[in-house]
Design a protein around this motif. Sequence first.
Motif, PDB file in Angstrom:
ATOM      1  N   UNK A 297       0.711  -1.226   0.080  1.00  0.00           N
ATOM      2  CA  UNK A 297      -0.035  -0.162  -0.042  1.00  0.00           C
ATOM      3  C   UNK A 297       0.813   1.288  -0.151  1.00  0.00           C
ATOM      4  N   UNK A 298       1.884   1.272   0.974  1.00  0.00           N
ATOM      5  CA  UNK A 298       2.799   2.491   0.694  1.00  0.00           C
ATOM      6  C   UNK A 298       3.406   2.534  -0.512  1.00  0.00           C
ATOM      7  N   UNK A 299       3.909   1.536  -1.065  1.00  0.00           N
ATOM      8  CA  UNK A 299       4.711   1.707  -2.393  1.00  0.00           C
ATOM      9  C   UNK A 299       3.760   2.193  -3.564  1.00  0.00           C
ATOM     10  N   UNK A 300       2.587   1.650  -3.274  1.00  0.00           N
ATOM     11  CA  UNK A 300       1.538   1.980  -4.385  1.00  0.00           C
ATOM     12  C   UNK A 300       1.558   3.498  -4.468  1.00  0.00           C
ATOM     13  N   UNK A 301       0.964   3.868  -3.136  1.00  0.00           N
ATOM     14  CA  UNK A 301       0.901   5.595  -3.004  1.00  0.00           C
ATOM     15  C   UNK A 301       2.010   6.205  -3.363  1.00  0.00           C
ATOM     16  N   UNK A 302       2.945   5.891  -2.700  1.00  0.00           N
ATOM     17  CA  UNK A 302       4.183   6.882  -3.080  1.00  0.00           C
ATOM     18  C   UNK A 302       4.466   6.822  -4.579  1.00  0.00           C
ATOM     19  N   UNK A 303       4.434   5.695  -5.442  1.00  0.00           N
ATOM     20  CA  UNK A 303       4.759   5.596  -6.681  1.00  0.00           C
ATOM     21  C   UNK A 303       3.999   6.649  -7.540  1.00  0.00           C
ATOM     22  N   UNK A 304       2.701   6.659  -7.191  1.00  0.00           N
ATOM     23  CA  UNK A 304       1.611   7.510  -7.826  1.00  0.00           C
ATOM     24  C   UNK A 304       1.777   8.958  -7.663  1.00  0.00           C
ATOM     25  N   UNK A 305       2.302   9.217  -6.337  1.00  0.00           N
ATOM     26  CA  UNK A 305       2.533  10.436  -6.106  1.00  0.00           C
ATOM     27  C   UNK A 305       3.529  11.133  -6.752  1.00  0.00           C
ATOM     28  N   UNK A 306       4.765  10.306  -6.793  1.00  0.00           N
ATOM     29  CA  UNK A 306       5.908  10.577  -7.376  1.00  0.00           C
ATOM     30  C   UNK A 306       5.782  10.948  -8.763  1.00  0.00           C
ATOM     31  N   UNK A 307       4.969   9.960  -9.322  1.00  0.00           N
ATOM     32  CA  UNK A 307       4.988   9.959 -10.861  1.00  0.00           C
ATOM     33  C   UNK A 307       3.987  11.216 -11.294  1.00  0.00           C
TER      34      UNK A 307
END
Length: 476
Positions: free
Chosen positions: A207-217
Amino acid sequence: MAKSVGTFKTSHLERLASSVTNWAEKWFPDSYIFAVLAIIVVSLGAFLVGVSPKAVATSFGDGYWSLIPFTMQMAIVTISGYIVASSPPAGKLINWLAKLPKTERQAVAYVAFFTILASLLNWAFSLVFGGLYVRAIARRQDLRVDYRAAGAAGYLGLGATWALGLSSSAAQLQANVDSIPKSLLPITGVIPFAETIFLPQSLIMLAVLLIVSVVIAYLSAPTRERAVTAQDLGIDVQDDVEKSIAPPRQPGEWLEYSPILTILVVVLGFWWLAQEFASKNVIMAISNLNTYNFLFLMMGMLLTWRPKRFLHSVAKSVPSVAGILIQFPLYGSIAYILTKAPGADGQTLSHHISNFFVSISTKDTFSALMGVYSAILGFFVPSGGGKWIIEAPYLMQAANELKVHLGWTVMVYNAAEALPNLINPFFMMALLGVLGLKARDIVGYTVTQLVVHAPLVIFMLWALGETLTYHPPVIP
């Protein structure tokens, strides 16, 4: 005040991605050159630990064709995925999804989100799906989406989460007693999904990696004014769906335009698939890449309906596999030099590297150090399941000796395994072929992800691992 802070963060990440992309466009080599340089680096490393030039050369030649089955599988992944995704029904779905974002940055974030979700089901499908989704968004006339940033977002399933989902080769192997090598079984026992990908700690990390990846993108994507579109790059992104086909011109072409043969072949194919899924665990069956490819080929035949349209889609997809065919053999050589070329002490370069990390580990530091090790080695040997079979005996033995949770050790490997994918062109080939880009075009944005992911993943591997208790192997 909040607005200015948000603007600063956006500007900072965008500048970072833009700077690295500009550098990469000038200095980052073509992926083929990248693979050749990797062979030189690994060979020099082998020499340093006492491997003879003869042994290195022998491993180079012996390993060159070792990935041929996987190379063919990856080629079929690209071809079958392209056929399915470019079929009229799938094309409608992708085109509908392409209409959802309202702004350029939203579009990049949507690509990241849906590609990551797709990778949890199967990493291979996420590559082709992501590429065609990016192309569909690039066709929108009302948005000026940066094609490079969107392409990088379409790769995030492979660089962030794929090994945390159902397509984790290591987790799949450890969950099935019939798949575990006999020499490994006494060390690891059988580790069910409940102790690996479905651990609460694993789901938190996902969940953390999903949120972080989308935010950075979202934050790193160039704004409309600074976007470099597919048209700016001279890339044709015309509709990938063949909406109609011309009628036959000769009587002998009739069967090419009739769905009769398609129906007969598809019936046979799905009959076999039904037997395959009835005789095996559903997850285990679909995780077999041959079964997966067969399923997608049958679906492609069905969705394109007529042999003529099916063959046309195949022809359009073939250029996408050129990089796969010529470069994957080089990675087979790299793997062999690392793991098969013994030095004067009888040990390989891979063994020396692993011994270094294991020797400096304690129970508290093992997860973090193993994550660093797996990420580094994964850069040179980009293979999920195959590399796990090589590493598992000594890594899992060390976990037993240090009393580290065995299922979490598998997830440490999985999470760290994805990190080098963000800068390694090995798995990029299928996506780049669909997009018509080179690795240097998207690596600026994937490096931006890596800058955040690397410390975040290593920290979570340590922190979440501290919440777990060791259990001895369960040997049936």
